[in-house]
Design a protein around this motif. Structure first.
Motif, PDB file in Angstrom:
ATOM      1  N   GLY A  26       0.820  -1.215   0.000  1.00 12.39           N
ATOM      2  CA  GLY A  26       0.000   0.000   0.000  1.00 12.39           C
ATOM      3  C   GLY A  26       0.847   1.256   0.000  1.00 12.39           C
ATOM      4  N   ALA A  27       1.931   1.255   0.776  1.00 11.37           N
ATOM      5  CA  ALA A  27       2.815   2.428   0.808  1.00 11.37           C
ATOM      6  C   ALA A  27       3.471   2.653  -0.551  1.00 11.37           C
ATOM      7  CB  ALA A  27       3.871   2.249   1.892  1.00 11.37           C
ATOM      8  N   ASP A  28       3.855   1.561  -1.221  1.00 10.15           N
ATOM      9  CA  ASP A  28       4.470   1.702  -2.551  1.00 10.15           C
ATOM     10  C   ASP A  28       3.469   2.289  -3.553  1.00 10.15           C
ATOM     11  OD1 ASP A  28       6.852   0.698  -1.636  1.00 10.15           O
ATOM     12  OD2 ASP A  28       6.443  -1.362  -2.286  1.00 10.15           O
ATOM     13  N   LEU A  29       2.217   1.797  -3.495  1.00 10.64           N
ATOM     14  CA  LEU A  29       1.188   2.325  -4.398  1.00 10.64           C
ATOM     15  C   LEU A  29       0.915   3.799  -4.119  1.00 10.64           C
ATOM     16  CD1 LEU A  29      -1.333  -0.673  -4.420  1.00 10.64           C
ATOM     17  CD2 LEU A  29       0.136   0.074  -6.298  1.00 10.64           C
ATOM     18  N   LEU A  30       0.872   4.146  -2.855  1.00 17.56           N
ATOM     19  CA  LEU A  30       0.640   5.546  -2.504  1.00 17.56           C
ATOM     20  C   LEU A  30       1.821   6.425  -2.919  1.00 17.56           C
ATOM     21  CD1 LEU A  30      -1.049   5.247   1.018  1.00 17.56           C
ATOM     22  CD2 LEU A  30      -2.111   6.000  -1.117  1.00 17.56           C
ATOM     23  N   ASP A  31       3.025   5.886  -2.863  1.00 18.93           N
ATOM     24  CA  ASP A  31       4.191   6.641  -3.330  1.00 18.93           C
ATOM     25  C   ASP A  31       4.069   6.954  -4.817  1.00 18.93           C
ATOM     26  OD1 ASP A  31       5.741   7.125  -1.082  1.00 18.93           O
ATOM     27  OD2 ASP A  31       6.658   5.135  -1.137  1.00 18.93           O
ATOM     28  N   ARG A  32       3.622   5.952  -5.598  1.00 22.70           N
ATOM     29  CA  ARG A  32       3.441   6.190  -7.028  1.00 22.70           C
ATOM     30  C   ARG A  32       2.340   7.214  -7.271  1.00 22.70           C
ATOM     31  NH1 ARG A  32       4.761   0.560  -7.421  1.00 22.70           N
ATOM     32  NH2 ARG A  32       2.597  -0.117  -7.408  1.00 22.70           N
ATOM     33  N   LYS A  33       1.248   7.092  -6.523  1.00 20.48           N
ATOM     34  CA  LYS A  33       0.167   8.076  -6.639  1.00 20.48           C
ATOM     35  C   LYS A  33       0.664   9.467  -6.282  1.00 20.48           C
ATOM     36  CE  LYS A  33      -4.424   9.232  -4.835  1.00 20.48           C
ATOM     37  NZ  LYS A  33      -5.536   8.823  -3.942  1.00 20.48           N
ATOM     38  N   LEU A  34       1.508   9.530  -5.266  1.00 18.53           N
ATOM     39  CA  LEU A  34       2.047  10.813  -4.822  1.00 18.53           C
ATOM     40  C   LEU A  34       2.871  11.478  -5.920  1.00 18.53           C
ATOM     41  CD1 LEU A  34       1.920  12.411  -2.159  1.00 18.53           C
ATOM     42  CD2 LEU A  34       4.084  11.342  -1.519  1.00 18.53           C
ATOM     43  N   MET A  97      -6.084  10.712 -10.859  1.00 20.03           N
ATOM     44  CA  MET A  97      -5.912   9.708  -9.801  1.00 20.03           C
ATOM     45  C   MET A  97      -7.135   9.663  -8.890  1.00 20.03           C
ATOM     46  SD  MET A  97      -3.017   8.369 -10.541  1.00 20.03           S
ATOM     47  CE  MET A  97      -2.691   7.345  -9.112  1.00 20.03           C
ATOM     48  N   GLY A  98      -8.316   9.723  -9.503  1.00 24.94           N
ATOM     49  CA  GLY A  98      -9.550   9.638  -8.748  1.00 24.94           C
ATOM     50  C   GLY A  98     -10.033  10.948  -8.164  1.00 24.94           C
ATOM     51  N   VAL A  99      -9.300  12.033  -8.384  1.00 29.30           N
ATOM     52  CA  VAL A  99      -9.693  13.344  -7.865  1.00 29.30           C
ATOM     53  C   VAL A  99     -10.456  14.088  -8.957  1.00 29.30           C
ATOM     54  CG1 VAL A  99      -8.911  15.491  -6.817  1.00 29.30           C
ATOM     55  CG2 VAL A  99      -7.614  13.383  -6.460  1.00 29.30           C
ATOM     56  N   ARG A 100     -11.737  14.359  -8.721  1.00 26.49           N
ATOM     57  CA  ARG A 100     -12.546  15.083  -9.704  1.00 26.49           C
ATOM     58  C   ARG A 100     -12.296  16.585  -9.560  1.00 26.49           C
ATOM     59  NH1 ARG A 100     -18.113  16.891 -10.234  1.00 26.49           N
ATOM     60  NH2 ARG A 100     -18.878  16.516 -12.354  1.00 26.49           N
ATOM     61  N   HIS A 101     -12.014  17.218 -10.680  1.00 23.98           N
ATOM     62  CA  HIS A 101     -11.743  18.658 -10.645  1.00 23.98           C
ATOM     63  C   HIS A 101     -12.097  19.273 -11.992  1.00 23.98           C
ATOM     64  CE1 HIS A 101      -8.074  18.165 -13.099  1.00 23.98           C
ATOM     65  NE2 HIS A 101      -7.860  17.080 -12.380  1.00 23.98           N
ATOM     66  N   PRO A 102     -12.297  20.606 -12.043  1.00 26.33           N
ATOM     67  CA  PRO A 102     -12.632  21.251 -13.315  1.00 26.33           C
ATOM     68  C   PRO A 102     -11.499  21.111 -14.325  1.00 26.33           C
ATOM     69  CG  PRO A 102     -13.109  22.709 -11.467  1.00 26.33           C
ATOM     70  CD  PRO A 102     -12.321  21.566 -10.912  1.00 26.33           C
ATOM     71  N   GLU A 154      -5.739  16.559  -2.233  1.00 29.92           N
ATOM     72  CA  GLU A 154      -5.501  15.117  -2.308  1.00 29.92           C
ATOM     73  C   GLU A 154      -4.018  14.805  -2.154  1.00 29.92           C
ATOM     74  OE1 GLU A 154      -6.421  11.099  -2.553  1.00 29.92           O
ATOM     75  OE2 GLU A 154      -7.685  12.863  -2.207  1.00 29.92           O
ATOM     76  N   LEU A 155      -3.172  15.662  -2.684  1.00 29.75           N
ATOM     77  CA  LEU A 155      -1.725  15.488  -2.529  1.00 29.75           C
ATOM     78  C   LEU A 155      -1.340  15.497  -1.052  1.00 29.75           C
ATOM     79  CD1 LEU A 155       1.165  15.401  -3.760  1.00 29.75           C
ATOM     80  CD2 LEU A 155       1.072  17.886  -3.858  1.00 29.75           C
ATOM     81  N   LEU A 156      -1.867  16.452  -0.297  1.00 25.59           N
ATOM     82  CA  LEU A 156      -1.560  16.523   1.131  1.00 25.59           C
ATOM     83  C   LEU A 156      -2.097  15.304   1.873  1.00 25.59           C
ATOM     84  CD1 LEU A 156      -2.251  20.308   1.858  1.00 25.59           C
ATOM     85  CD2 LEU A 156      -0.037  19.170   1.676  1.00 25.59           C
ATOM     86  N   ALA A 157      -3.319  14.890   1.536  1.00 28.01           N
ATOM     87  CA  ALA A 157      -3.920  13.732   2.207  1.00 28.01           C
ATOM     88  C   ALA A 157      -3.120  12.461   1.912  1.00 28.01           C
ATOM     89  CB  ALA A 157      -5.367  13.558   1.759  1.00 28.01           C
ATOM     90  N   THR A 158      -2.696  12.296   0.659  1.00 27.71           N
ATOM     91  CA  THR A 158      -1.905  11.119   0.296  1.00 27.71           C
ATOM     92  C   THR A 158      -0.558  11.136   0.991  1.00 27.71           C
ATOM     93  OG1 THR A 158      -2.989  11.061  -1.870  1.00 27.71           O
ATOM     94  CG2 THR A 158      -0.948   9.824  -1.634  1.00 27.71           C
ATOM     95  N   ARG A 159       0.051  12.326   1.081  1.00 26.86           N
ATOM     96  CA  ARG A 159       1.338  12.445   1.777  1.00 26.86           C
ATOM     97  C   ARG A 159       1.191  12.066   3.251  1.00 26.86           C
ATOM     98  NH1 ARG A 159       3.042  17.898   0.640  1.00 26.86           N
ATOM     99  NH2 ARG A 159       3.822  17.092  -1.344  1.00 26.86           N
TER     100      ARG A 159
END
Length: 206
Positions: A26-34, A97-102, A154-159
């Motif tokens: 999970g940490a590796d996947l989150l690192d890639r997402k980050l 990465m799953g974050v909906r934005h304009p 989302e970047l802060l939350a993932t970090r």
């Protein structure tokens, strides 16, 4: 921090090993997402800055024309031509990465009605067109800012999630696994000593 509660013996070791494997994956996947979010956030911040500059430039230009128009015709000239024509906003959306934005914002400013009174001077004509451009640029800036903010959140939350896994959860699992391994090793050593002791007794008995 409270100690992890795990079943005794080999069942506990198996559960800890599985939990540790899941946490590391999970940490590796989150690192890639980050990494993806960080790159995208930088792009969106640049787009936001450019959109903000365009908006400020359009607004400054419109205000400059308005001041000229008021100098030429006075404030009553503006009152005579003031007509409310609401703009229409259309926002298109995307996701990172799953974050909906304009993704973009299109703002339609209605053209003047032919029956409306014309501005009192050319400067006010330019001011009217300038404010229409400023409204459109403002909508683009608002969409860019919202996108940067959403991805940044989302970047802060993932970090924070990565930090919690790397600094807290994984070390706790590793420490618990080390304790279980040490306990099992000691039990196996004691079992070996007892077996040897029993074997020695049996050999002397014979």
């Amino acid at each position: 921090m409270a100690e992890l509660r795990v079943p005794p013996g080999r069942a506990g070791r198996l559960r800890l090993r599985r939990g540790l494997e899941v946490a590391r994956r999970g940490a590796d996947l989150l690192d890639r997402k980050l990494r993806v979010l960080r790159a995208r956030h930088e792009e969106l911040l640049r787009a936001e800055g450019e959109a903000r500059e365009r908006w400020h430039a359009r607004l400054t230009e419109a205000e400059s024309w308005l001041r000229r128009g008021l100098i030429l015709g006075g404030e009553e000239a503006l009152d005579e031509t003031a007509v409310r024509r609401p703009a229409q906003l259309e926002v298109t959306w995307t996701s990172t990465m799953g974050v909906r934005h304009p993704r973009a914002a299109m703002c339609a400013v209605p053209e003047p009605d032919p029956d409306e009174p014309a501005p009192a001077n050319t400067a006010l004509v330019h001011a009217e067109a300038g404010y229409a451009d400023a409204v459109r640029a403002g909508a683009e800036y608002a969409a860019a800012a919202a996108a940067a903010r959403a991805v940044g959140d989302e970047l802060l939350a993932t970090r924070r999630r990565v930090r919690a896994l790397r600094r807290h959860w994984i070390p706790r699992l590793e420490a618990a696994l080390a304790r279980v391994d040490a306990g099992l090793e000691q039990n196996e050593h004691e079992d070996a000593v007892r077996r040897k002791w029993v074997a020695d007794l049996q050999a002397r008995g014979r």
